[in-house]
Enzyme design. Structure first.
Site, PDB file in Angstrom:
ATOM      1  N   LYS A  25      -1.826 -17.671 -27.449  1.00 36.83           N
ATOM      2  CA  LYS A  25      -0.600 -18.478 -27.520  1.00 36.83           C
ATOM      3  C   LYS A  25      -0.986 -19.930 -27.346  1.00 36.83           C
ATOM      4  CE  LYS A  25       3.797 -17.473 -27.955  1.00 36.83           C
ATOM      5  NZ  LYS A  25       4.332 -16.342 -28.736  1.00 36.83           N
ATOM      6  N   GLY A  61      23.182 -13.698 -29.249  1.00 35.54           N
ATOM      7  CA  GLY A  61      22.273 -14.597 -29.986  1.00 35.54           C
ATOM      8  C   GLY A  61      22.536 -14.417 -31.469  1.00 35.54           C
ATOM      9  N   GLY A  68      20.944 -16.407 -33.906  1.00 36.67           N
ATOM     10  CA  GLY A  68      19.944 -17.256 -34.554  1.00 36.67           C
ATOM     11  C   GLY A  68      19.162 -16.425 -35.553  1.00 36.67           C
ATOM     12  N   ASN A  69      17.897 -16.764 -35.762  1.00 33.58           N
ATOM     13  CA  ASN A  69      17.094 -16.062 -36.758  1.00 33.58           C
ATOM     14  C   ASN A  69      17.106 -14.547 -36.514  1.00 33.58           C
ATOM     15  OD1 ASN A  69      14.229 -14.760 -37.257  1.00 33.58           O
ATOM     16  ND2 ASN A  69      14.549 -16.265 -38.865  1.00 33.58           N
ATOM     17  N   GLY A  82      18.963 -12.520 -34.225  1.00 31.20           N
ATOM     18  CA  GLY A  82      20.269 -11.870 -34.073  1.00 31.20           C
ATOM     19  C   GLY A  82      21.040 -11.805 -35.382  1.00 31.20           C
ATOM     20  N   TYR A  83      21.030 -12.891 -36.130  1.00 33.21           N
ATOM     21  CA  TYR A  83      21.802 -12.940 -37.378  1.00 33.21           C
ATOM     22  C   TYR A  83      21.268 -11.926 -38.399  1.00 33.21           C
ATOM     23  CZ  TYR A  83      22.956 -14.568 -42.085  1.00 33.21           C
ATOM     24  OH  TYR A  83      23.323 -14.617 -43.395  1.00 33.21           O
TER      25      TYR A  83
HETATM   26  P1  NAD Z   1      16.876 -19.033 -32.556  1.00 34.75           P
HETATM   27  O1  NAD Z   1      16.674 -20.337 -31.907  1.00 34.75           O
HETATM   28  O2  NAD Z   1      16.910 -18.940 -34.044  1.00 34.75           O
HETATM   29  O3  NAD Z   1      18.245 -18.356 -32.039  1.00 34.75           O
HETATM   30  C1  NAD Z   1      18.561 -18.224 -30.683  1.00 34.75           C
HETATM   31  C2  NAD Z   1      20.041 -17.870 -30.570  1.00 34.75           C
HETATM   32  O4  NAD Z   1      20.356 -17.702 -29.185  1.00 34.75           O
HETATM   33  C3  NAD Z   1      20.982 -18.974 -31.088  1.00 34.75           C
HETATM   34  O5  NAD Z   1      22.086 -18.365 -31.735  1.00 34.75           O
HETATM   35  C4  NAD Z   1      21.452 -19.657 -29.804  1.00 34.75           C
HETATM   36  O6  NAD Z   1      22.728 -20.262 -29.934  1.00 34.75           O
HETATM   37  C5  NAD Z   1      21.502 -18.455 -28.880  1.00 34.75           C
HETATM   38  N1  NAD Z   1      21.502 -18.848 -27.476  1.00 34.75           N
HETATM   39  C6  NAD Z   1      20.843 -19.873 -26.880  1.00 34.75           C
HETATM   40  N2  NAD Z   1      21.172 -19.935 -25.568  1.00 34.75           N
HETATM   41  C7  NAD Z   1      22.037 -18.927 -25.361  1.00 34.75           C
HETATM   42  C8  NAD Z   1      22.738 -18.457 -24.219  1.00 34.75           C
HETATM   43  N3  NAD Z   1      22.642 -19.077 -23.052  1.00 34.75           N
HETATM   44  N4  NAD Z   1      23.522 -17.369 -24.359  1.00 34.75           N
HETATM   45  C9  NAD Z   1      23.648 -16.752 -25.558  1.00 34.75           C
HETATM   46  N5  NAD Z   1      23.032 -17.143 -26.663  1.00 34.75           N
HETATM   47  C10 NAD Z   1      22.235 -18.211 -26.554  1.00 34.75           C
HETATM   48  O7  NAD Z   1      15.731 -18.066 -31.957  1.00 34.75           O
HETATM   49  P2  NAD Z   1      15.202 -16.698 -32.546  1.00 34.75           P
HETATM   50  O8  NAD Z   1      14.003 -16.962 -33.386  1.00 34.75           O
HETATM   51  O9  NAD Z   1      16.346 -15.914 -33.088  1.00 34.75           O
HETATM   52  O10 NAD Z   1      14.640 -15.987 -31.220  1.00 34.75           O
HETATM   53  C11 NAD Z   1      15.492 -15.285 -30.313  1.00 34.75           C
HETATM   54  C12 NAD Z   1      14.643 -14.472 -29.361  1.00 34.75           C
HETATM   55  O11 NAD Z   1      13.808 -13.569 -30.088  1.00 34.75           O
HETATM   56  C13 NAD Z   1      13.676 -15.271 -28.467  1.00 34.75           C
HETATM   57  O12 NAD Z   1      13.544 -14.591 -27.236  1.00 34.75           O
HETATM   58  C14 NAD Z   1      12.372 -15.200 -29.228  1.00 34.75           C
HETATM   59  O13 NAD Z   1      11.246 -15.393 -28.375  1.00 34.75           O
HETATM   60  C15 NAD Z   1      12.442 -13.761 -29.735  1.00 34.75           C
HETATM   61  N6  NAD Z   1      11.578 -13.497 -30.874  1.00 34.75           N
HETATM   62  C16 NAD Z   1      11.728 -14.174 -32.056  1.00 34.75           C
HETATM   63  C17 NAD Z   1      10.913 -13.858 -33.125  1.00 34.75           C
HETATM   64  C18 NAD Z   1      11.089 -14.517 -34.462  1.00 34.75           C
HETATM   65  O14 NAD Z   1      10.401 -14.093 -35.423  1.00 34.75           O
HETATM   66  N7  NAD Z   1      11.969 -15.493 -34.620  1.00 34.75           N
HETATM   67  C19 NAD Z   1       9.900 -12.875 -32.990  1.00 34.75           C
HETATM   68  C20 NAD Z   1       9.772 -12.207 -31.774  1.00 34.75           C
HETATM   69  C21 NAD Z   1      10.621 -12.530 -30.725  1.00 34.75           C
END
Ligand code: NAD
Length: 417
Positions: free
Chosen positions: A100, A216, A218-219, A221-222
């Protein structure tokens, strides 16, 4: 975070009767690069930023792990995440170890030019310790495909040749993989469906129309919600940092996203079909979302959202950990005892790193697959990973997380010569 990752590895390794020197090899990072980067700001003044690249374990292959830009990043966090990447890659069956990187910075306070200079400075600094067969970085918190494009460009200038496999999560135009954007959500859905099929064999027929709440939007959850809805699941609640919505009859994910884009938040978006109507649902807080009486709960935002404070109010019988570390140790113990099935993050969200692996393979062979081919390979690989963890969990009568750590440690130690 570091203590809890190390404690989990130690506990599992002790149960597996590994000797203390082997446990040390599993805990200690192989390399820890710490440095200061100086860039010229738009004002003409120079500014120093602290950064790390921690390479935890390379028994199974080159190190693999993202780079995060965050004002509160510290060395221990980077080390913990590198450690968990070793476990995740082993769980996913990838020929990788874990690493990392991180820089202490709030990227929102930088201009585009400053962000580019910082990204290039970081890539130039780590160029000597990464490489297609050494360590392959990727995006993480606050780092994007554009940042990967700057970094690989800088890296290639330093080494003097093209090497598209050295960074993953790149834009498709410079060797990124189709399907990478949706990969984490899609992978989570494949794992959930594989679990439901196994449980249907054991207990009752496969249920249709199961209800899901997703924290969530974002990427991760959506795309998870969108693909799950298309598979017939009923998404009754979603949320972002400003709150959530509950639509008892099931919401339309696409229309909800359209509404969120217009309003800047999901709160108030009660959307069914192609219309959003105030009578269709209600606004809920993030805390309420976690406590809804749904079949499946999907925390896909932050760490530690399910803890001793709310664990007794959780009603879902299945939790799919799409965020990293959304359930604290204490809540995990409690919910497992209550019979809640928790699909651990190291498996549930491994779709992202799995498609990063596919991007690396494509970059190395110089031949790129269609999105359909990438999705098919992702499904095969992640379902295979799930089956190994499920079988261990059934065989030893242990929860999936414990089984995942056992399988990962077994794979890593068997490759240590
Ligand atoms: P992102 O930034 O695209 O989305 C995060 C979402 O969480 C947003 O909708 C944001 O509004 C929401 N959020 C932020 N604070 C919040 C709160 N207090 N309560 C509720 N919702 C809240 O991030 P992402 O890429 O979707 O990542 C989300 C999680 O998944 C993280 O823990 C990340 O480490 C993990 N993850 C992501 C990936 C990836 O490929 N993107 C891979 C493995 C793990």
């Amino acid at each position: 975070m570091l203590e809890s990752a190390q404690a989990l590895i130690t506990k599992t390794a002790e149960r597996m009767r590994l000797d203390s020197e082997m446990i040390k090899r599993l805990i200690e990072p192989e390399f820890s690069h710490e440095f200061a980067l100086t860039i010229t700001m738009d004002s003409g003044r120079q500014k120093v930023f602290k950064g790390w690249r921690i390479q935890h374990n390379s028994a199974l292959g080159p190190y693999k792990g993202g780079i995060r830009f965050h004002p509160e990043t510290v060395r221990e966090e980077v080390q913990a995440l590198a450690t968990l990447m070793s476990i995740k890659c082993a769980v996913a069956g990838l020929p990788y170890g874990g690493s990392k990187g991180g820089i202490v910075v709030d990227p929102k306070k930088l201009s585009k030019g400053e962000l580019e200079r910082l990204s290039r400075a970081f890539a130039g600094r780590i160029a000597r310790v990464i490489g297609v067969d050494v360590d392959i970085p990727a995006p993480d918190v606050n780092t994007t495909p554009q940042i990967m494009a700057w970094m690989i460009d800088e890296y290639q200038k330093v080494v003097g040749y093209k090497s598209p496999g050295t960074f993953t999560g790149k834009p498709v135009t410079i060797g990124g993989s189709l399907g990478r954007t949706e990969a984490t959500g899609r992978g989570g859905l494949f794992v959930l469906q594989a679990l439901l099929k196994k449980r249907a064999n054991h207990n009752s027929p496969l249920q249709k129309n199961l209800t899901i709440a997703v924290q969530g939007f974002g990427n991760v959850g959506y795309y998870f919600a969108k693909l799950a809805e298309a598979e017939g699941f009923k998404i009754v609640a979603v949320s972002d940092s400003k709150g959530g919505v509950y639509v008892g009859d099931g919401l339309s994910v696409e229309t909800t996203m359209k509404c969120k884009r217009e309003k800047g938040m999901v709160a108030g978006c009660y959307c069914r079909g192609s219309v959003c109507d105030l009578k269709s649902g209600r606004t809920i807080s993030n805390e309420e979302l976690l406590e809804l009486p749904v079949d499946i709960l999907v925390p896909a935002a932050l760490e530690n959202v399910i803890s001793e404070k709310n664990m007794k109010k959780i009603k879902a019988k299945i939790i799919l950990e799409m965020a990293n570390g959304p359930i604290t140790e204490e809540a995990y113990e409690y919910l497992s005892k209550q019979g809640v099935v928790i699909i651990p993050d190291v498996l549930a969200n491994s779709g992202g790193v799995t498609v990063s692996y596919l991007e690396w393979v494509q970059g190395r062979q110089g031949y790129w697959w269609s999105e359909e081919e990438v999705n098919k390979k992702l499904e095969e690989m992640i379902v295979r990973a799930f089956r190994a963890i499920w079988d261990r969990s059934v065989e030893k009568k242990i929860p999936l997380k414990q089984a995942a750590f056992e399988v990962a440690i077994e794979r890593i130690t068997s490759a240590m010569v």
